[in-house]
Design an enzyme around this catalytic site. Structure first.
Site, PDB file in Angstrom:
ATOM      1  N   LYS A  13       0.829  -1.216   0.000  1.00  0.00           N
ATOM      2  CA  LYS A  13       0.000   0.000   0.000  1.00  0.00           C
ATOM      3  C   LYS A  13       0.860   1.262   0.000  1.00  0.00           C
ATOM      4  CE  LYS A  13      -2.117  -0.467   3.959  1.00  0.00           C
ATOM      5  NZ  LYS A  13      -1.461  -1.651   4.509  1.00  0.00           N
ATOM      6  N   ARG A 171      -0.080  -8.084  13.964  1.00  0.00           N
ATOM      7  CA  ARG A 171      -0.646  -7.121  13.008  1.00  0.00           C
ATOM      8  C   ARG A 171      -1.448  -7.834  11.920  1.00  0.00           C
ATOM      9  NH1 ARG A 171       4.668  -4.768  11.327  1.00  0.00           N
ATOM     10  NH2 ARG A 171       3.564  -3.460   9.844  1.00  0.00           N
TER      11      ARG A 171
HETATM   12  P1  AMP Z   1       1.160   1.009   9.192  1.00  0.00           P
HETATM   13  O1  AMP Z   1       2.351   1.850   8.926  1.00  0.00           O
HETATM   14  O2  AMP Z   1      -0.050   1.412   8.392  1.00  0.00           O
HETATM   15  O3  AMP Z   1       1.449  -0.473   9.100  1.00  0.00           O
HETATM   16  O4  AMP Z   1       0.741   1.280  10.723  1.00  0.00           O
HETATM   17  C1  AMP Z   1       1.616   0.994  11.790  1.00  0.00           C
HETATM   18  C2  AMP Z   1       0.839   0.961  13.103  1.00  0.00           C
HETATM   19  O5  AMP Z   1       0.226   2.232  13.331  1.00  0.00           O
HETATM   20  C3  AMP Z   1      -0.310  -0.037  13.154  1.00  0.00           C
HETATM   21  O6  AMP Z   1       0.125  -1.346  13.499  1.00  0.00           O
HETATM   22  C4  AMP Z   1      -1.198   0.581  14.225  1.00  0.00           C
HETATM   23  O7  AMP Z   1      -0.672   0.359  15.537  1.00  0.00           O
HETATM   24  C5  AMP Z   1      -1.058   2.060  13.926  1.00  0.00           C
HETATM   25  N1  AMP Z   1      -2.071   2.511  12.936  1.00  0.00           N
HETATM   26  C6  AMP Z   1      -1.858   2.963  11.671  1.00  0.00           C
HETATM   27  N2  AMP Z   1      -3.019   3.309  11.087  1.00  0.00           N
HETATM   28  C7  AMP Z   1      -3.986   3.077  11.999  1.00  0.00           C
HETATM   29  C8  AMP Z   1      -5.405   3.215  11.991  1.00  0.00           C
HETATM   30  N3  AMP Z   1      -6.072   3.668  10.907  1.00  0.00           N
HETATM   31  N4  AMP Z   1      -6.089   2.869  13.112  1.00  0.00           N
HETATM   32  C9  AMP Z   1      -5.457   2.435  14.212  1.00  0.00           C
HETATM   33  N5  AMP Z   1      -4.131   2.253  14.287  1.00  0.00           N
HETATM   34  C10 AMP Z   1      -3.392   2.580  13.193  1.00  0.00           C
END
Ligand code: AMP
Length: 216
Positions: A13, A171
């Site tokens: 993504k 995750r």
């Molecule tokens: P990502 O970089 O999108 O993989 O996000 C890393 C971490 O940030 C996730 O594992 C969550 O702990 C937090 N996170 C990111 N986006 C969200 C969201 N929309 N809602 C809740 N937690 C989020």
């Protein structure tokens, strides 16, 4: 263009979102990036988010919905946006729908990037990011020319704190239980577009461009 990118951690993504954003001249808005910046800066919001992020759990809806509301109000998002990593559950999707309804600019599509779970694990454990310019690498599939150094700027390559095996499993489980229901949510709205996310970055990008053809 107003779209959401849906996909498991490691589905591409971020990489695909950045590329689409450059091509269309609109921002890629990643809640993960915004939260990591808040954690690094030590803001109160970052302090609230840190523990959940380190554990691979979702940060509370009010925090991320607040971040998105503020970010979508920025002038650069007036011409469209690509949301990456938001929404992550049905409550967030509903909050987004009502936010966009208020300004009369509904979401046009939710692009779902599909990748098998065993491929995701390899992508995530191998993932490295340049701490200077954000360029991404994978030590298995797209390593830098010099180990540990960015090809573009020479910056140091680092592994995200939550890219260790235990947190990755959590995750992926959170994705399965809380985010996957959004596939059905957007399907029912007639906005879901599916893309096979397996393969080279260019290949996947071409598939995505094909799916998004016609969206202004
Ligand atoms: P990502 O970089 O999108 O993989 O996000 C890393 C971490 O940030 C996730 O594992 C969550 O702990 C937090 N996170 C990111 N986006 C969200 C969201 N929309 N809602 C809740 N937690 C989020």
């Amino acid at each position: 263009m107003r779209i959401v990118l849906l996909g498991a951690p490691g589905s591409g993504k971020g990489t695909q979102g950045k590329r689409l954003a450059e091509e269309h001249g609109i921002p890629q808005i990643s809640t993960g990036d915004l939260l990591r910046a808040a954690v690094a800066a030590g803001t109160p919001l970052g302090e609230r988010a840190r523990a959940a992020m380190e554990a691979g759990q979702l940060v509370s809806d009010d925090v991320v919905v607040g971040l998105i509301r503020e970010r979508l109000g920025g002038s650069d998002a007036a011409g469209g946006f690509i949301l990456d990593g938001f929404p992550r559950n049905v409550a967030q999707a509903e909050a987004l729908d009502s936010m966009l309804e208020e300004i009369g600019r509904p979401l046009q599509a939710a692009l779902h990037i599909e990748v098998d779970f065993d491929i995701l694990m390899k992508r995530l454990t191998g993932r490295r990011t340049c701490e200077e310019c954000g360029q991404m690498y994978n030590i298995y599939t797209s390593p830098p020319r010099v180990e540990g150094r960015c090809d573009k700027c020479g910056g140091r390559l680092v592994q995200r704190a939550d890219d260790n095996e235990e947190t990755i499993s959590r995750r992926l489980e959170v994705y399965r239980s809380q985010t996957m229901p959004l596939i059905d949510y957007y399907h029912r709205q007639g906005k879901l577009l599916d893309v096979d996310g397996d393969g080279e970055v260019d290949e996947v990008h071409a598939r995505i461009a094909g799916q998004l053809k016609g969206l202004a």
